[in-house]
Design an enzyme around this catalytic site. Structure first.
Site, PDB file in Angstrom:
ATOM      1  N   ASP A  34      19.230 -32.355   8.329  1.00 60.35           N
ATOM      2  CA  ASP A  34      19.619 -33.062   7.103  1.00 60.35           C
ATOM      3  C   ASP A  34      20.919 -33.831   7.230  1.00 60.35           C
ATOM      4  O   ASP A  34      21.303 -34.570   6.329  1.00 60.35           O
ATOM      5  CB  ASP A  34      19.740 -32.047   5.959  1.00 60.35           C
ATOM      6  N   HIS A  71      22.254 -23.230  10.113  1.00 51.90           N
ATOM      7  CA  HIS A  71      20.807 -22.977  10.017  1.00 51.90           C
ATOM      8  C   HIS A  71      20.547 -21.488  10.240  1.00 51.90           C
ATOM      9  O   HIS A  71      21.228 -20.857  11.044  1.00 51.90           O
ATOM     10  CB  HIS A  71      20.052 -23.798  11.085  1.00 51.90           C
TER      11      HIS A  71
HETATM   12  C1  SDX Z   1      16.670 -26.855   6.112  1.00 55.61           C
HETATM   13  O1  SDX Z   1      14.595 -22.564   7.386  1.00 55.61           O
HETATM   14  C2  SDX Z   1      14.358 -23.743   7.837  1.00 55.61           C
HETATM   15  O2  SDX Z   1      13.724 -23.901   8.873  1.00 55.61           O
HETATM   16  C3  SDX Z   1      14.883 -24.873   6.979  1.00 55.61           C
HETATM   17  C4  SDX Z   1      14.696 -26.277   7.529  1.00 55.61           C
HETATM   18  C5  SDX Z   1      13.227 -26.646   7.623  1.00 55.61           C
HETATM   19  O3  SDX Z   1      12.899 -27.558   8.405  1.00 55.61           O
HETATM   20  O4  SDX Z   1      12.431 -26.098   6.802  1.00 55.61           O
HETATM   21  O5  SDX Z   1      15.275 -26.386   8.822  1.00 55.61           O
HETATM   22  C6  SDX Z   1      15.339 -27.318   6.610  1.00 55.61           C
HETATM   23  O6  SDX Z   1      16.723 -26.275   5.068  1.00 55.61           O
HETATM   24  C7  SDX Z   1      17.893 -27.042   6.973  1.00 55.61           C
HETATM   25  C8  SDX Z   1      19.168 -26.377   6.352  1.00 55.61           C
HETATM   26  C9  SDX Z   1      19.687 -27.320   5.269  1.00 55.61           C
HETATM   27  N1  SDX Z   1      20.769 -26.680   4.484  1.00 55.61           N
HETATM   28  C10 SDX Z   1      22.045 -27.082   4.591  1.00 55.61           C
HETATM   29  O7  SDX Z   1      22.440 -27.927   5.397  1.00 55.61           O
HETATM   30  C11 SDX Z   1      22.986 -26.441   3.584  1.00 55.61           C
HETATM   31  C12 SDX Z   1      24.275 -25.964   4.294  1.00 55.61           C
HETATM   32  N2  SDX Z   1      23.907 -24.867   5.166  1.00 55.61           N
HETATM   33  C13 SDX Z   1      24.092 -23.500   4.652  1.00 55.61           C
HETATM   34  O8  SDX Z   1      23.806 -23.370   3.282  1.00 55.61           O
HETATM   35  C14 SDX Z   1      23.480 -22.454   5.576  1.00 55.61           C
HETATM   36  O9  SDX Z   1      23.876 -22.775   6.851  1.00 55.61           O
HETATM   37  C15 SDX Z   1      21.989 -22.221   5.564  1.00 55.61           C
HETATM   38  C16 SDX Z   1      21.454 -21.953   4.203  1.00 55.61           C
HETATM   39  C17 SDX Z   1      21.270 -23.391   6.139  1.00 55.61           C
HETATM   40  C18 SDX Z   1      21.715 -20.992   6.444  1.00 55.61           C
HETATM   41  O10 SDX Z   1      22.296 -19.932   5.802  1.00 55.61           O
HETATM   42  P1  SDX Z   1      22.194 -18.450   6.418  1.00 55.61           P
HETATM   43  O11 SDX Z   1      21.336 -18.368   7.591  1.00 55.61           O
HETATM   44  O12 SDX Z   1      21.907 -17.537   5.294  1.00 55.61           O
HETATM   45  O13 SDX Z   1      23.632 -18.291   6.977  1.00 55.61           O
HETATM   46  P2  SDX Z   1      24.799 -17.683   6.169  1.00 55.61           P
HETATM   47  O14 SDX Z   1      24.852 -18.351   4.824  1.00 55.61           O
HETATM   48  O15 SDX Z   1      24.708 -16.206   6.251  1.00 55.61           O
HETATM   49  O16 SDX Z   1      26.044 -18.227   7.007  1.00 55.61           O
HETATM   50  C19 SDX Z   1      26.533 -17.487   8.101  1.00 55.61           C
HETATM   51  C20 SDX Z   1      28.024 -17.749   8.040  1.00 55.61           C
HETATM   52  C21 SDX Z   1      28.629 -17.439   6.674  1.00 55.61           C
HETATM   53  O17 SDX Z   1      29.972 -17.033   6.891  1.00 55.61           O
HETATM   54  P3  SDX Z   1      30.269 -15.414   6.805  1.00 55.61           P
HETATM   55  O18 SDX Z   1      29.747 -14.938   5.459  1.00 55.61           O
HETATM   56  O19 SDX Z   1      29.546 -14.816   7.988  1.00 55.61           O
HETATM   57  O20 SDX Z   1      31.781 -15.339   6.915  1.00 55.61           O
HETATM   58  O21 SDX Z   1      28.281 -19.154   8.270  1.00 55.61           O
HETATM   59  C22 SDX Z   1      28.893 -19.717   7.113  1.00 55.61           C
HETATM   60  C23 SDX Z   1      28.657 -18.773   5.960  1.00 55.61           C
HETATM   61  O22 SDX Z   1      29.732 -18.856   5.038  1.00 55.61           O
HETATM   62  N3  SDX Z   1      28.211 -20.996   6.886  1.00 55.61           N
HETATM   63  C24 SDX Z   1      28.827 -22.139   6.592  1.00 55.61           C
HETATM   64  C25 SDX Z   1      27.799 -23.081   6.508  1.00 55.61           C
HETATM   65  N4  SDX Z   1      26.617 -22.499   6.728  1.00 55.61           N
HETATM   66  C26 SDX Z   1      26.872 -21.207   6.957  1.00 55.61           C
HETATM   67  N5  SDX Z   1      30.111 -22.440   6.383  1.00 55.61           N
HETATM   68  C27 SDX Z   1      30.377 -23.737   6.100  1.00 55.61           C
HETATM   69  N6  SDX Z   1      29.461 -24.712   5.990  1.00 55.61           N
HETATM   70  C28 SDX Z   1      28.157 -24.417   6.206  1.00 55.61           C
HETATM   71  N7  SDX Z   1      27.233 -25.364   6.114  1.00 55.61           N
END
Ligand code: SDX
Length: 429
Positions: free
Chosen positions: A364, A306
């Site tokens: 989720d 998140h």
């Molecule tokens: C919702 O914003 C909100 O409040 C949203 C929400 C709401 O109520 O409105 O809470 C609802 O959207 C919840 C989130 C649902 N999405 C997912 O579950 C999809 C999987 N999650 C990722 O896509 C990600 O965690 C996000 C999009 C939720 C957050 O992405 P960020 O903040 O941009 O984080 P990032 O992509 O920069 O990740 C940081 C690191 C990265 O590694 P590095 O580049 O630093 O090496 O963490 C890794 C990412 O690769 N990472 C993951 C991961 N999520 C982040 N690695 C593996 N699996 C994951 N799920």
């Protein structure tokens, strides 16, 4: 930084910028005059360190895993109240008295029917259209059917439009589901509470009496509370940006619905269940954990991570408890998907990669298992998220419209394209 100002050195210039303190949480540095004083913009794609507005609706402490709606912890609202009470709180800022709640429930209930011609609007969609495509279209189409509540400068029309959306979006969602499964639409029944009414509009058929299961209705009502609002997430920011141009409220909520559909946002509940189904068994989990950690593999654990929560999403904890409640009520003893989810969570929470990147289950991760058990197809999961988030979008839209300092949102950019050059006739290219 000194006192309530911060200073930025840009070349030989020192720029003073005011620091604004909130009631809780991080202060902000007001950079509004930066471009005028330095000729430079700030740069923050994804807005990881940018506050887009001032708000009094929802507060998240991502490190502590805290979520407050108008100051009330989500755990208390989910435990003691119902979804319409949360709607009242988000819209008006205070918990309703008994009389206010009864009046609000009465008004919402009597706005749940949609214009009869909207049923014909649905006929335009292919039978196998994704219900979210139908929701984006039908919510946007509300501007055409309810034109008498689109003047955003009129507080009365803003209130009517708000009530219409809280009341009618569940009806449109149920119609989208019925259209998808090829069953006749079911009209709202005013004698039922909000969520029982929604369940009946989804699952009743003309061939027999439908009895609402109170345990499932209470569980879904709680799920709606968990999804109601969440600060300036992507879809809420979309609604605010659309609203800043003066677009009518139905068009703004349609824009938010479109944004919510993305798998990185509200589409993650559908994606998370599909991921659990793809993993299939506990034995396959290590392979997928490795994929999630592999920089060259675009695979991510859906339902994990998140932007704000760097601790456990408090909603996920309540969601997990609700999942067990629903499965027990339905007599589902050993759901293989739940076994995979629990084991996947256990492994991930003990894995160095996830610990270091502070990746925890989000709302989720468990919702899909619960909604599937209730009888909803995967393609309806994000629709249910949109039903709940509609009130949050409206509350945030209303707050923006009523903010006297509000102006159209218009970000700038870092331009790295071609500098000016002259046109070359085609014969000389
Ligand atoms: C919702 O914003 C909100 O409040 C949203 C929400 C709401 O109520 O409105 O809470 C609802 O959207 C919840 C989130 C649902 N999405 C997912 O579950 C999809 C999987 N999650 C990722 O896509 C990600 O965690 C996000 C999009 C939720 C957050 O992405 P960020 O903040 O941009 O984080 P990032 O992509 O920069 O990740 C940081 C690191 C990265 O590694 P590095 O580049 O630093 O090496 O963490 C890794 C990412 O690769 N990472 C993951 C991961 N999520 C982040 N690695 C593996 N699996 C994951 N799920």
């Amino acid at each position: 930084m000194s006192g309530n100002t911060s200073q930025l050195q840009v070349g030989d210039k020192t720029v003073d910028m005011a620091i604004k303190e909130g009631s809780v949480g991080p202060a902000v540095i007001d950079i509004g005059k930066l471009y005028a004083q330095t000729g430079m913009f700030t740069y923050d794609p994804g807005f990881t360190s940018t506050a887009s507005c001032e708000s009094q609706i929802t507060y998240i402490d991502g490190d502590k895993g805290v979520l407050l709606y108008r100051g009330y912890p989500i755990e208390q609202l989910a435990e003691h109240g119902d979804f319409l009470e949360t709607c009242y709180l988000l819209l008006y800022g205070e918990l309703p008295t008994a009389a206010q709640k009864a009046d609000f429930d009465y008004r919402v209930t009597r706005h749940t029917m949609v214009h009869e011609q909207m049923a014909r609007f649905f006929q335009g969609f292919r039978r196998d259209a994704h219900p979210m495509a139908v929701m984006v279209g039908s919510i946007g189409a509300m501007s055409a059917f309810y034109h008498d509540s689109t003047d955003i400068s009129d507080p009365h029309q803003r209130m009517i439009a708000s009530m219409r959306m809280v009341a009618k979006v569940p009806t449109l969602a149920a119609m989208a589901y019925k259209y998808f499964v090829g069953q006749p639409f079911v009209y709202p029944l005013n004698s039922l509470d909000y969520t029982s009414n929604f369940l009946r509009m989804c699952f009743a058929v003309p061939a027999e009496e439908y009895k609402v299961n109170p345990v499932l209705s209470r569980a879904l009502d709680r799920i709606f509370i968990l999804h109601a609002d969440h600060e300036q997430n992507a879809s809420t920011s979309t609604v605010r940006l659309a609203g800043s141009s003066g677009a009518n409220p139905f068009a703004c909520i349609a824009a938010g619905t479109a944004c919510l559909w993305g798998p990185a946002h509200g589409g993650a509940n559908e994606a998370a269940l599909k991921m659990l189904e793809e993993i299939g068994t506990v034995e396959n989990i290590p392979k997928y954990i490795a994929k999630a950690k592999d920089k060259n593999d675009p695979f991510r654990l859906m339902g994990f991570g998140h932007r704000v929560y760097k601790n456990y999403d408090p909603r996920a904890k309540i969601m997990q408890k609700t999942t067990h409640e629903v499965l027990n009520e339905l007599g589902i003893k050993d759901d293989p998907l739940l076994d995979v989810a629990i084991e996947l969570e256990r492994i991930a929470l003990n894995d160095e990669y996830f610990i270091e990147k502070k990746l925890y289950p989000n709302i989720d991760f468990y919702s899909g298992i619960t909604l599937k058990a209730m009888g909803f197809p995967t393609s309806m999961f994000t629709v249910l998220f949109a039903v709940a988030r509609t009130v949050g979008w409206i509350a945030q839209w209303k707050e923006m419209i009523e903010d006297p300092s509000q102006k159209i949102g218009r970000p700038r950019q870092l331009y790295t394209g071609a500098a000016q050059r002259d046109y070359t006739p085609i014969g000389r290219r």
